[in-house]
Design a protein around this motif. Structure first.
Motif, mmCIF file in Angstrom:
data_model
loop_
_atom_site.group_PDB
_atom_site.id
_atom_site.type_symbol
_atom_site.label_atom_id
_atom_site.label_comp_id
_atom_site.label_asym_id
_atom_site.label_seq_id
_atom_site.Cartn_x
_atom_site.Cartn_y
_atom_site.Cartn_z
ATOM 1 N N ILE A 187 0.841 -1.208 0.000
ATOM 2 C CA ILE A 187 0.000 0.000 0.000
ATOM 3 C C ILE A 187 0.872 1.251 0.000
ATOM 4 O O ILE A 187 0.565 2.232 -0.700
ATOM 5 N N ALA A 188 1.965 1.246 0.756
ATOM 6 C CA ALA A 188 2.879 2.398 0.766
ATOM 7 C C ALA A 188 3.457 2.627 -0.625
ATOM 8 O O ALA A 188 3.540 3.775 -1.095
ATOM 9 N N SER A 189 3.839 1.571 -1.288
ATOM 10 C CA SER A 189 4.388 1.680 -2.636
ATOM 11 C C SER A 189 3.336 2.213 -3.606
ATOM 12 O O SER A 189 3.630 3.046 -4.468
ATOM 13 N N LYS A 190 2.115 1.746 -3.458
ATOM 14 C CA LYS A 190 1.021 2.186 -4.332
ATOM 15 C C LYS A 190 0.767 3.689 -4.200
ATOM 16 O O LYS A 190 0.433 4.355 -5.178
ATOM 17 N N HIS A 191 0.968 4.240 -3.010
ATOM 18 C CA HIS A 191 0.735 5.663 -2.770
ATOM 19 C C HIS A 191 2.013 6.494 -2.879
ATOM 20 O O HIS A 191 1.986 7.689 -2.610
ATOM 21 N N GLY A 192 3.102 5.864 -3.249
ATOM 22 C CA GLY A 192 4.350 6.604 -3.459
ATOM 23 C C GLY A 192 5.048 7.009 -2.170
ATOM 24 O O GLY A 192 5.823 7.972 -2.173
ATOM 25 N N LEU A 193 4.809 6.329 -1.085
ATOM 26 C CA LEU A 193 5.445 6.665 0.185
ATOM 27 C C LEU A 193 6.808 5.998 0.279
ATOM 28 O O LEU A 193 6.979 4.855 -0.126
ATOM 29 N N THR A 194 7.759 6.702 0.841
ATOM 30 C CA THR A 194 9.101 6.154 1.018
ATOM 31 C C THR A 194 9.645 6.574 2.370
ATOM 32 O O THR A 194 9.139 7.504 3.009
ATOM 33 N N GLY A 195 10.702 5.913 2.795
ATOM 34 C CA GLY A 195 11.438 6.306 4.001
ATOM 35 C C GLY A 195 10.594 6.402 5.253
ATOM 36 O O GLY A 195 9.895 5.475 5.632
ATOM 37 N N ASP A 201 7.247 4.381 7.629
ATOM 38 C CA ASP A 201 7.264 4.061 9.063
ATOM 39 C C ASP A 201 6.025 4.601 9.778
ATOM 40 O O ASP A 201 5.596 4.043 10.785
ATOM 41 N N LEU A 202 5.454 5.686 9.267
ATOM 42 C CA LEU A 202 4.258 6.266 9.879
ATOM 43 C C LEU A 202 2.989 5.490 9.537
ATOM 44 O O LEU A 202 1.971 5.648 10.201
ATOM 45 N N LEU A 203 3.057 4.656 8.508
ATOM 46 C CA LEU A 203 1.887 3.921 8.045
ATOM 47 C C LEU A 203 1.661 2.687 8.916
ATOM 48 O O LEU A 203 2.505 1.814 9.015
ATOM 49 N N HIS A 204 0.505 2.634 9.574
ATOM 50 C CA HIS A 204 0.130 1.465 10.376
ATOM 51 C C HIS A 204 -1.383 1.373 10.426
ATOM 52 O O HIS A 204 -2.087 2.362 10.242
ATOM 53 N N ARG A 213 -4.993 5.732 5.642
ATOM 54 C CA ARG A 213 -3.833 6.406 6.232
ATOM 55 C C ARG A 213 -2.765 6.718 5.181
ATOM 56 O O ARG A 213 -2.145 7.783 5.221
ATOM 57 N N ALA A 214 -2.551 5.801 4.264
ATOM 58 C CA ALA A 214 -1.548 6.021 3.212
ATOM 59 C C ALA A 214 -1.946 7.209 2.340
ATOM 60 O O ALA A 214 -1.100 8.047 1.979
ATOM 61 N N ALA A 215 -3.231 7.319 2.007
ATOM 62 C CA ALA A 215 -3.700 8.445 1.195
ATOM 63 C C ALA A 215 -3.497 9.757 1.948
ATOM 64 O O ALA A 215 -3.062 10.767 1.363
ATOM 65 N N LEU A 238 -0.221 14.773 2.717
ATOM 66 C CA LEU A 238 0.528 15.679 3.586
ATOM 67 C C LEU A 238 1.989 15.835 3.168
ATOM 68 O O LEU A 238 2.588 16.886 3.392
ATOM 69 N N THR A 239 2.549 14.807 2.573
ATOM 70 C CA THR A 239 3.973 14.877 2.223
ATOM 71 C C THR A 239 4.227 15.537 0.877
ATOM 72 O O THR A 239 5.350 15.944 0.596
ATOM 73 N N LYS A 240 3.222 15.652 0.050
ATOM 74 C CA LYS A 240 3.423 16.294 -1.249
ATOM 75 C C LYS A 240 3.119 17.779 -1.134
ATOM 76 O O LYS A 240 2.029 18.171 -0.756
ATOM 77 N N ALA A 241 4.104 18.616 -1.472
ATOM 78 C CA ALA A 241 3.916 20.073 -1.426
ATOM 79 C C ALA A 241 3.183 20.503 -2.702
ATOM 80 O O ALA A 241 3.424 19.959 -3.770
ATOM 81 N N PRO A 242 2.309 21.503 -2.598
ATOM 82 C CA PRO A 242 1.593 21.952 -3.790
ATOM 83 C C PRO A 242 2.561 22.596 -4.785
ATOM 84 O O PRO A 242 3.316 23.497 -4.441
#
Length: 168
Positions: A103-111, A115-118, A128-130, A135-139
């Motif tokens: 799921i983290a990979s599907k949403h482009g989460l890394t590093g 770790d925050l995804l649970h 949560r991943a969405a 939140l991590t992508k800046a506009p």
């Protein structure tokens, strides 16, 4: 009526005679230890009693061995159940971690974002991943000041340069 009374009295007399006969037979047989058996009889009874004691001891020993074997079998069974439980927990943990990383990979989460995804199930992990991804992508991406502007013509002297710097 006198015939009935005589019959009842006769039955009581027969019962009393049977009891007396039984008592006499028991007294004749009696306890072998109390009777005069002779040396051979006493030896036979002593041998029988010794054999009985030995048989009882053997039976107790065999029961103790059986109990020990049953306890060993139970402990082997308990060990197998504990190993099965541990393997099942490890499988669940591996499946959960695999789902989380997918799921983290599907949403482009890394590093650190991974770790925050649970969560406890797939729907919760997806939500949560969405949210973390949003939140991590800046506009519009990162802003670097002065990028895309062409530099002004170089000043002819230092005073002009300082004046231009003070204006901006």
């Amino acid at each position: 009526m006198s015939d009935t009374t005589t019959q009842a009295g006769g039955e009581q007399q027969q019962t009393a005679e049977q009891t007396a006969t039984t008592t006499e037979q028991q007294q004749k047989q009696g306890d072998p230890a109390n009777a005069d058996l002779g040396d051979a009889g006493k030896k036979a009874i002593a041998a029988e009693r010794d054999a009985r004691k030995a048989a009882e001891k053997t039976a107790a020993d065999l029961k103790a061995q059986l109990d020990k074997i049953e306890q060993a079998n139970l402990s082997d069974l308990e060990k197998a159940q504990k190993r099965a439980d541990a393997a099942e927990k490890a499988l669940q943990a591996t499946q959960s971690e695999s789902l989380r990383l997918t799921i983290a990979s599907k949403h482009g989460l890394t590093g650190d974002a991974v770790d925050l995804l649970h969560g406890s199930d797939e729907a919760e992990l997806e939500a949560r991943a969405a949210r973390i991804a949003a939140l991590t992508k800046a506009p519009g991406g990162p802003v670097v000041p002065g990028v895309g502007k062409t530099p002004a013509a170089a000043p002819e002297n230092t005073n002009d340069w300082l004046r231009n710097l003070a204006k901006h």
